[in-house]
Design a protein around this motif. Structure first.
Motif, short mmCIF file in Angstrom:
data_model
loop_
_atom_site.label_atom_id
_atom_site.label_comp_id
_atom_site.label_asym_id
_atom_site.label_seq_id
_atom_site.Cartn_x
_atom_site.Cartn_y
_atom_site.Cartn_z
N VAL A 208 0.84 -1.20 0.00
CA VAL A 208 0.00 0.00 0.00
C VAL A 208 0.87 1.25 0.00
N SER A 209 0.47 2.23 -0.81
CA SER A 209 1.25 3.46 -0.94
C SER A 209 0.30 4.64 -1.10
N ALA A 213 -1.23 5.78 3.02
CA ALA A 213 -0.11 5.07 3.64
C ALA A 213 0.87 6.02 4.30
N LEU A 240 -12.57 2.96 -0.69
CA LEU A 240 -11.20 2.50 -0.93
C LEU A 240 -10.25 3.07 0.11
N ARG A 243 -10.35 1.11 3.32
CA ARG A 243 -9.69 -0.20 3.21
C ARG A 243 -8.18 -0.05 3.09
N GLN A 244 -7.71 0.99 2.40
CA GLN A 244 -6.28 1.27 2.38
C GLN A 244 -5.76 1.62 3.77
N LEU A 247 -5.10 -1.45 5.70
CA LEU A 247 -3.85 -2.06 5.27
C LEU A 247 -2.64 -1.31 5.83
N ALA A 248 -2.70 0.02 5.78
CA ALA A 248 -1.59 0.82 6.28
C ALA A 248 -1.40 0.61 7.78
#
Length: 267
Positions: A208-209, A213, A240, A243-244, A247-248
């Motif tokens: 993830v970026s 992030a 989105l 959800r990112q 992940l981050a």
């Protein structure tokens, strides 16, 4: 004794499956309502086969299975991730063989995973065939219940066409920036491919970026403003972004203050 295959229907999947089977040394006849040279009527093709592949559209699988002259010892197969094996109930035995690959143009099957839904009597032969076709066998529960099947198929669809929805949104924003629409995909797709390659190497959280992030709330807020200025709904970016953010956080990329600010913006 070598197996004899009948492939009923000749759509996109069959056009990849038939040459792959033949290249692996399998005997194949294609069954179609209007057969061409070297082909047969569906019933005749099925009578001569040990394994009968129904590669017709999903909504026609059950009716096609009911129309064929089955005999003891035959195995019926379909390649639909969404269709239960019950659609093949008229056959003596049934299995699913679902390649997880988009078959556009002349794309073959090799390299893809293939979901195999089969009983213990047939699974080893199907896994061996998958390997012979250059596929990676993926064992599915047999039979899959309706909820598991829907989740499995939704996952595959989201990973395929779901990405197109994201790219469509990105292309709309590209044009809102005053850039030529025909340049959007050539310019953006390398970013998509790079993200996917990194995810395969590092995992989703490791790949993830972007502003989420980095905890860059100001940039993300400007992205939301750009969406609204372009007359686009912000629901996809919010979904989105959340959800990112998960992940981050899983990757330990954010401190407590950054995470709190992002949660507040994306709430």
């Amino acid at each position: 004794m070598a197996r004899r295959h009948a492939v009923i229907g000749f759509g996109r999947l069959a056009r990849a499956l038939v040459p792959a089977l033949r290249a692996a040394g399998e005997a194949v006849v294609v069954g179609r309502r209007r057969p061409g040279d070297g082909e047969a009527e569906p019933a005749d093709a099925a009578r001569a086969a040990d394994w009968v592949w129904l590669t017709v559209p999903d909504d026609h699988i059950a009716a096609t299975a009911a129309s064929l002259p089955w005999r003891d010892g035959q195995l019926a197969l379909h390649c639909s991730g969404a269709t239960p094996l019950a659609a093949l109930a008229p056959a003596p035995a049934a299995a699913g063989f679902h390649p997880l690959k988009l078959l556009a143009g002349d794309a073959g099957l090799a390299g893809a995973h293939v979901g195999i839904e089969a009983d213990d009597a047939h699974r080893p032969a199907l896994e061996a065939l998958a390997l012979g076709l250059g596929l990676v066998p993926l064992a599915l529960p047999c039979p899959m219940d309706a909820r598991a099947r829907a989740a499995y198929h939704a996952a595959a669809n989201l990973a395929a066409s779901g990405v197109l929805a994201v790219l469509a949104e990105a292309s709309a924003l590209w044009q809102a920036a005053g850039l030529a629409g025909d340049q959007a995909l050539p310019a953006l797709l390398p970013l998509t491919r790079g993200a996917l390659d990194t995810a395969l190497a590092r995992g989703l959280a490791g790949a993830v970026s972007g502003p989420v992030a980095r905890g860059d709330v100001g940039v993300l807020a400007r992205h939301l403003d750009a969406l609204l200025a372009a007359g686009l709904e912000a629901d996809l970016l919010f979904a989105l972004g959340r959800r990112q953010l998960a992940l981050a956080e899983a990757a330990g990329r954010l401190d407590e203050a950054q995470a709190a600010a992002l949660h507040a913006l994306l709430r």
